[in-house]
Design an enzyme around this catalytic site. Structure first.
Site, PDB file in Angstrom:
ATOM      1  N   ASN A  78       0.834  -1.186   0.000  1.00  0.00           N
ATOM      2  CA  ASN A  78       0.000   0.000   0.000  1.00  0.00           C
ATOM      3  C   ASN A  78       0.874   1.243   0.000  1.00  0.00           C
ATOM      4  O   ASN A  78       1.630   1.459   0.937  1.00  0.00           O
ATOM      5  CB  ASN A  78      -0.875  -0.014   1.257  1.00  0.00           C
ATOM      6  CG  ASN A  78      -1.475   1.334   1.549  1.00  0.00           C
ATOM      7  OD1 ASN A  78      -2.124   1.921   0.716  1.00  0.00           O
ATOM      8  ND2 ASN A  78      -1.208   1.853   2.727  1.00  0.00           N
ATOM      9  N   GLU A  79       0.749   2.035  -1.036  1.00  0.00           N
ATOM     10  CA  GLU A  79       1.382   3.353  -1.070  1.00  0.00           C
ATOM     11  C   GLU A  79       2.824   3.349  -0.548  1.00  0.00           C
ATOM     12  O   GLU A  79       3.230   4.233   0.194  1.00  0.00           O
ATOM     13  CB  GLU A  79       0.530   4.340  -0.263  1.00  0.00           C
ATOM     14  CG  GLU A  79      -0.901   4.415  -0.720  1.00  0.00           C
ATOM     15  CD  GLU A  79      -1.827   5.010   0.322  1.00  0.00           C
ATOM     16  OE1 GLU A  79      -1.357   5.551   1.333  1.00  0.00           O
ATOM     17  OE2 GLU A  79      -3.046   4.924   0.121  1.00  0.00           O
TER      18      GLU A  79
END
Length: 180
Positions: A159-160
């Site tokens: 995630n990110e």
């Protein structure tokens, strides 16, 4: 063992039909004794993700209209009764969502059950973007736990993460994808 299924009732957003399989383990002494049993709910469906034409569930084009959700419910935190998870999915569907991203980590099993039961598509996500033994073990755990869920259509390995754009990040991503 294998079983041939002809013309299964397909799980879909409109008709989230679930089957149940019961697995039993027996020991044969002088008599037969059941020593363990487990029940697994699952659904039959097929999907296709095409970069030019979009996502298809059982041959039907589906526009994913999703939300990201953390494993909490406001002031309740993570100690959430099962009926609250079902109400959360009901509210998401009422607002027009048909997909959910498990933001950053495995979500509660009751929430995942609600997705299966109520016909909502899921991107299951592991937390750690790392190829350490512990990071790969977490990825294995979430994939094994949710592998029979018809709602799960994608697996996310991170995630990110700022490492995504580095050579180290590309190596980690390749290792995690190969592990999956």
């Amino acid at each position: 063992a294998s079983v041939e299924v002809k013309a299964p009732h397909l799980w879909s957003l409109e008709d989230p039909f679930l089957y149940v399989a019961t697995t039993q383990v027996f020991v044969l002494d002088e008599e037969v004794h059941e020593i363990d049993a487990d029940t697994t709910r699952f659904g039959f469906r097929w999907l296709k993700a095409d970069p030019d034409h979009g996502f298809f569930l059982n041959g039907k084009h589906v526009l994913l209209q999703g939300v990201c959700g953390h494993a909490d419910c406001g002031l309740m935190g993570k100690a959430v009764p099962d009926n609250i998870h079902r109400e959360k999915v009901h509210m998401m569907k009422e607002m027009g969502a048909n997909a959910y991203r498990c933001s950053h980590y495995p979500q509660a099993e009751a929430l995942m059950d609600a997705f299966d039961e109520m016909g909502m598509l899921v991107m299951d996500e592991t937390r750690w973007f790392e190829s350490t033994d512990e990071g790969l073990e977490q990825l294995t755990m979430v994939m094994k736990r949710d592998r029979n869920r018809p709602s799960v259509i994608f697996w996310s390995i991170g995630n990110e993460e700022p490492l995504f754009v580095t050579e180290q990040g590309r190596r980690i991503g390749r290792r995690m994808a190969a592990h999956a």
